[in-house]
Design an enzyme around this catalytic site. Structure first.
Site, PDB file in Angstrom:
ATOM      1  N   HIS A 184      84.255   3.544  40.200  1.00  0.00           N
ATOM      2  CA  HIS A 184      85.136   4.303  39.303  1.00  0.00           C
ATOM      3  C   HIS A 184      86.579   3.808  39.344  1.00  0.00           C
ATOM      4  CE1 HIS A 184      82.174   7.949  39.087  1.00  0.00           C
ATOM      5  NE2 HIS A 184      81.789   6.928  38.359  1.00  0.00           N
ATOM      6  N   CYS A 218     103.039  -5.908  31.976  1.00  0.00           N
ATOM      7  CA  CYS A 218     102.249  -6.875  32.739  1.00  0.00           C
ATOM      8  C   CYS A 218     103.010  -8.190  32.844  1.00  0.00           C
ATOM      9  CB  CYS A 218     100.905  -7.098  32.054  1.00  0.00           C
ATOM     10  SG  CYS A 218     101.036  -8.047  30.526  1.00  0.00           S
TER      11      CYS A 218
HETATM   12 ZN   LIG Z   1      98.932  -8.813  30.098  1.00  0.00          ZN
END
Ligand SMILES: [Zn+2]
Length: 244
Positions: free
Chosen positions: A117, A146
């Site tokens: 999970h 990111c």
């Molecule tokens: Zn990325």
């Protein structure tokens, strides 16, 4: 109980193991997780509606997990000892398949852990799905991007939400096919596909053993059941396996 020493053991763990370390998880009985409605904080739709709220929720869970008072309990430690004992004596393989998103099995010393999970201490890029570690109480905010994309994309919790496919299912089914014993510890038998592993194991002819506070919804599917707190019952069982 089975009479011959099992060689390969697959152990499914759930909320009942982490509860003894003070970690509250989602309760199917009232649909709440730390007073939050599950649709808000544990579905892709909830994240799409309000990413800030969802990030805040997992920031709080992460801060709780990293609090110095939260530690592995004797059930985690016993499973790590079982794995190490099997490993060092060439007795077979112990695999922990956990529904828990904390890292308490790893902290106790387990190496062979499949987080079906997801993991609280990881994030992943919504575009490339690249996973990054986030072992920090530093909150994730929605402007954190990111490193893998330009422009940077959002980093979402690396958690399997309701309606999403759990991780490692092929590997788990392969491990079951190689196993001599299936054990479930502290899991309600409400959340699929994990709740179906006992039926898979039975179809493969494996003995199945359940540890729970009380009989789960799946109790009748297990060949053996041991009731009580995992931090007491699991170490006892591990000792009986190691010292036989
Ligand atoms: Zn990325």
């Amino acid at each position: 109980m089975q009479t011959r020493q099992p060689k390969n053991i697959v152990i499914l763990t759930g909320a009942g193991v982490s509860a003894d370390s003070g970690i509250a998880t989602f309760r199917a009985s009232d649909g709440l997780w730390e007073n939050h409605n599950i649709e808000e904080v544990a579905t892709p739709e909830g994240y799409a509606r309000n990413p800030e709220l969802v990030q805040r929720f997992y920031n709080e869970r992460r801060a709780q997990l990293l609090d110095p008072t939260i530690k592995p309990n004797p059930a985690h430690t016993a499973l790590a000892e079982l794995e190490a004992h099997y490993q060092s004596n060439g007795m077979g393989n112990v695999t922990v398949v956990t529904q828990n998103i904390d890292d308490l099995h790893e902290r106790a010393g387990s190496k062979n852990v499949l987080h079906m999970h997801g993991e609280l201490l990881k994030l992943r890029c919504v575009k490339t799905e690249q996973v990054v570690d986030w072992r920090s109480v530093e909150p994730v905010i929605s402007s954190d991007g990111c490193q893998c994309c330009s422009p940077a994309q959002a980093l979402r919790p690396h958690i399997v939400w309701f309606g999403e496919m759990p991780f490692y299912l092929d590997e788990i089914h392969y491990k079951l096919s190689q196993a001599d014993l299936f054990v479930a510890i502290g899991t309600s038998g409400n959340v699929y596909p994990a709740a179906g592993f006992v039926a898979n194991a039975r179809n493969l002819g494996l003995p199945t053993l359940e540890f729970n506070l009380e009989a789960s919804n799946n109790a009748s599917l297990f060949s053996d059941s041991i009731y009580g707190r995992a931090l007491e019952t699991v170490p006892q069982w591990v000792r009986s396996l190691i010292h036989r």
